[in-house]
Scaffold this motif. Sequence first.
Motif, PDB file in Angstrom:
ATOM      1  N   ILE A 162       1.700   6.011  -2.233  1.00 25.25           N
ATOM      2  CA  ILE A 162       1.004   6.993  -3.076  1.00 25.25           C
ATOM      3  C   ILE A 162       1.020   6.547  -4.526  1.00 25.25           C
ATOM      4  O   ILE A 162      -0.002   6.596  -5.225  1.00 25.25           O
ATOM      5  CB  ILE A 162       1.652   8.388  -2.926  1.00 25.25           C
ATOM      6  CG1 ILE A 162       1.347   8.975  -1.545  1.00 25.25           C
ATOM      7  CG2 ILE A 162       1.161   9.343  -4.025  1.00 25.25           C
ATOM      8  CD1 ILE A 162       2.162  10.212  -1.212  1.00 25.25           C
ATOM      9  N   GLY A 163       2.182   6.094  -4.993  1.00 28.52           N
ATOM     10  CA  GLY A 163       2.309   5.640  -6.375  1.00 28.52           C
ATOM     11  C   GLY A 163       1.406   4.465  -6.693  1.00 28.52           C
ATOM     12  O   GLY A 163       0.753   4.430  -7.747  1.00 28.52           O
ATOM     13  N   LEU A 164       1.339   3.495  -5.773  1.00 31.25           N
ATOM     14  CA  LEU A 164       0.494   2.318  -5.988  1.00 31.25           C
ATOM     15  C   LEU A 164      -0.981   2.712  -6.052  1.00 31.25           C
ATOM     16  O   LEU A 164      -1.717   2.287  -6.954  1.00 31.25           O
ATOM     17  CB  LEU A 164       0.722   1.308  -4.867  1.00 31.25           C
ATOM     18  CG  LEU A 164      -0.179   0.062  -4.897  1.00 31.25           C
ATOM     19  CD1 LEU A 164       0.003  -0.711  -6.193  1.00 31.25           C
ATOM     20  CD2 LEU A 164       0.106  -0.829  -3.684  1.00 31.25           C
ATOM     21  N   LEU A 165      -1.417   3.542  -5.098  1.00 28.92           N
ATOM     22  CA  LEU A 165      -2.827   3.947  -5.061  1.00 28.92           C
ATOM     23  C   LEU A 165      -3.205   4.770  -6.291  1.00 28.92           C
ATOM     24  O   LEU A 165      -4.289   4.585  -6.863  1.00 28.92           O
ATOM     25  CB  LEU A 165      -3.103   4.748  -3.780  1.00 28.92           C
ATOM     26  CG  LEU A 165      -3.079   3.955  -2.476  1.00 28.92           C
ATOM     27  CD1 LEU A 165      -3.161   4.893  -1.273  1.00 28.92           C
ATOM     28  CD2 LEU A 165      -4.223   2.943  -2.427  1.00 28.92           C
ATOM     29  N   GLU A 166      -2.329   5.658  -6.704  1.00 29.50           N
ATOM     30  CA  GLU A 166      -2.643   6.489  -7.878  1.00 29.50           C
ATOM     31  C   GLU A 166      -2.619   5.664  -9.164  1.00 29.50           C
ATOM     32  O   GLU A 166      -3.408   5.928 -10.077  1.00 29.50           O
ATOM     33  CB  GLU A 166      -1.675   7.669  -7.966  1.00 29.50           C
ATOM     34  CG  GLU A 166      -1.903   8.690  -6.867  1.00 29.50           C
ATOM     35  CD  GLU A 166      -1.221  10.020  -7.135  1.00 29.50           C
ATOM     36  OE1 GLU A 166      -0.147  10.008  -7.769  1.00 29.50           O
ATOM     37  OE2 GLU A 166      -1.763  11.058  -6.711  1.00 29.50           O
ATOM     38  N   GLN A 207      -7.760   7.222  -5.168  1.00 32.00           N
ATOM     39  CA  GLN A 207      -7.270   8.598  -5.274  1.00 32.00           C
ATOM     40  C   GLN A 207      -7.372   9.323  -3.928  1.00 32.00           C
ATOM     41  O   GLN A 207      -6.496  10.114  -3.568  1.00 32.00           O
ATOM     42  CB  GLN A 207      -8.081   9.355  -6.334  1.00 32.00           C
ATOM     43  CG  GLN A 207      -7.992   8.773  -7.743  1.00 32.00           C
ATOM     44  CD  GLN A 207      -6.667   9.067  -8.419  1.00 32.00           C
ATOM     45  OE1 GLN A 207      -5.769   9.663  -7.845  1.00 32.00           O
ATOM     46  NE2 GLN A 207      -6.539   8.641  -9.670  1.00 32.00           N
ATOM     47  N   ALA A 208      -8.440   9.057  -3.180  1.00 29.43           N
ATOM     48  CA  ALA A 208      -8.603   9.695  -1.871  1.00 29.43           C
ATOM     49  C   ALA A 208      -7.522   9.235  -0.897  1.00 29.43           C
ATOM     50  O   ALA A 208      -6.957  10.038  -0.144  1.00 29.43           O
ATOM     51  CB  ALA A 208      -9.989   9.377  -1.304  1.00 29.43           C
ATOM     52  N   GLY A 209      -7.232   7.934  -0.913  1.00 28.75           N
ATOM     53  CA  GLY A 209      -6.165   7.428  -0.054  1.00 28.75           C
ATOM     54  C   GLY A 209      -4.832   8.070  -0.381  1.00 28.75           C
ATOM     55  O   GLY A 209      -4.058   8.431   0.522  1.00 28.75           O
ATOM     56  N   GLN A 218       4.206   5.830  -9.273  1.00 26.86           N
ATOM     57  CA  GLN A 218       2.971   5.559  -9.998  1.00 26.86           C
ATOM     58  C   GLN A 218       3.273   4.951 -11.366  1.00 26.86           C
ATOM     59  O   GLN A 218       2.636   3.976 -11.785  1.00 26.86           O
ATOM     60  CB  GLN A 218       2.159   6.847 -10.174  1.00 26.86           C
ATOM     61  CG  GLN A 218       0.859   6.648 -10.953  1.00 26.86           C
ATOM     62  CD  GLN A 218       0.147   7.964 -11.216  1.00 26.86           C
ATOM     63  OE1 GLN A 218       0.397   8.967 -10.554  1.00 26.86           O
ATOM     64  NE2 GLN A 218      -0.751   7.970 -12.179  1.00 26.86           N
ATOM     65  N   ALA A 219       4.252   5.522 -12.075  1.00 29.97           N
ATOM     66  CA  ALA A 219       4.636   5.002 -13.392  1.00 29.97           C
ATOM     67  C   ALA A 219       5.130   3.561 -13.277  1.00 29.97           C
ATOM     68  O   ALA A 219       4.803   2.706 -14.109  1.00 29.97           O
ATOM     69  CB  ALA A 219       5.728   5.885 -14.003  1.00 29.97           C
ATOM     70  N   LEU A 220       5.908   3.287 -12.234  1.00 30.10           N
ATOM     71  CA  LEU A 220       6.418   1.927 -12.029  1.00 30.10           C
ATOM     72  C   LEU A 220       5.270   0.948 -11.834  1.00 30.10           C
ATOM     73  O   LEU A 220       5.236  -0.124 -12.464  1.00 30.10           O
ATOM     74  CB  LEU A 220       7.343   1.910 -10.802  1.00 30.10           C
ATOM     75  CG  LEU A 220       7.840   0.531 -10.355  1.00 30.10           C
ATOM     76  CD1 LEU A 220       8.700  -0.117 -11.430  1.00 30.10           C
ATOM     77  CD2 LEU A 220       8.616   0.652  -9.037  1.00 30.10           C
ATOM     78  N   PHE A 221       4.292   1.318 -10.987  1.00 27.28           N
ATOM     79  CA  PHE A 221       3.191   0.397 -10.695  1.00 27.28           C
ATOM     80  C   PHE A 221       2.216   0.277 -11.866  1.00 27.28           C
ATOM     81  O   PHE A 221       1.643  -0.796 -12.074  1.00 27.28           O
ATOM     82  CB  PHE A 221       2.465   0.834  -9.419  1.00 27.28           C
ATOM     83  CG  PHE A 221       3.206   0.501  -8.159  1.00 27.28           C
ATOM     84  CD1 PHE A 221       3.450  -0.824  -7.810  1.00 27.28           C
ATOM     85  CD2 PHE A 221       3.679   1.502  -7.322  1.00 27.28           C
ATOM     86  CE1 PHE A 221       4.143  -1.147  -6.651  1.00 27.28           C
ATOM     87  CE2 PHE A 221       4.374   1.202  -6.165  1.00 27.28           C
ATOM     88  CZ  PHE A 221       4.609  -0.129  -5.827  1.00 27.28           C
TER      89      PHE A 221
END
Length: 344
Positions: A80-84, A173-175, A209-212
């Motif tokens: 989720i984090g990577l995709l966002e 975002q959809a993923g 998400q912040a990390l990626f």
Amino acid sequence: MGSSPVATAAASAAVVALAVANRVLYKLALVPLKAYPFFLAQLTTFGYVAVYFSILYARHRAGVVTRDMLALPKRRFVAIGLLEALGVASGMSAGAMLPGPAIPILSQSFLVWQLIFSALLLGRTYTVRQIIGCLLVISGVILAVASGANEGQFLSGVQLIWPTLMITSSAFQAGASILKEAVFIDGAKRLKGKRPDIFVVNSFGSGFQALFVFLLLPFLSNLRGIKFAELPGYLNGGAECFLNVGESPIDCGGAPFLPLLFIVVNMAFNIALLNLVKLSSALVASLTSTSAVPISIYILSLPLPYIPHGAELSTPFIIGAVVLLMGLILYNLPQLSLKQSKAD
């Protein structure tokens, strides 16, 4: 475990109101930071982490969030984090270069991506009417993009990469939204029928998400022509523009008020949207937020603070918007009848 119609209706109304404000402020926030979209993405993401984890800590202390919720597997949160991260960075980069009304209509490819990913990842099946509705959505987006094919049209002068990047951002975002729904479904099984608290999902998703965003910043900025050695200067320039201090070579009027207002509203919108996902499904939440599309398009075509000239909507663009809305309505009809049959 079902939710009451009143709670779902209230959550839907909140999503629509915040969706309109979010779409309008999204473009307004990128006016002063047009040259620094990745700085805004970074600022927004780390702001989420601080706020969400603070709320999560308070809810854990109050007993709302249990240890079992915090112990849920983190594999999906990483995805989720990577995709966002990819979605936010690519979306802000494209949004800074697109006319305001183009953003909400191009973002509606989100529904099509959701249908594809929910079928692949959650094993969902769809009726012929729903598939036709999604095809109409695709047609509407294509018509809107094609309105820039000729000189003098709505998107004339805009390179094709920017609409394409906005549509790609919607895919990311959809993923992520489908994976969030999968977290709620799997979490309910692990927690014996009790769904995870939305701030568990928001906090861990935003943390990764912040990390990626941080790790991908050199790569993403390079796509925009910013070399790695120039990155510290870029971030410093973004900070000065955001604070509206120093001697920036570009006009940063509207900062920091507009970016901060966008961050607050966007955070409220994400919480409201995820709450609706928890009460219903990712697709229902998506369909609800899309009802804000015509209002957003109209507002963004008007002269606004810091966008005084507005935008003239071309005939192909308006036709594309109408076709898109017809597709959304057609898709939503089976959902409404299904809800009514369950309520009887």
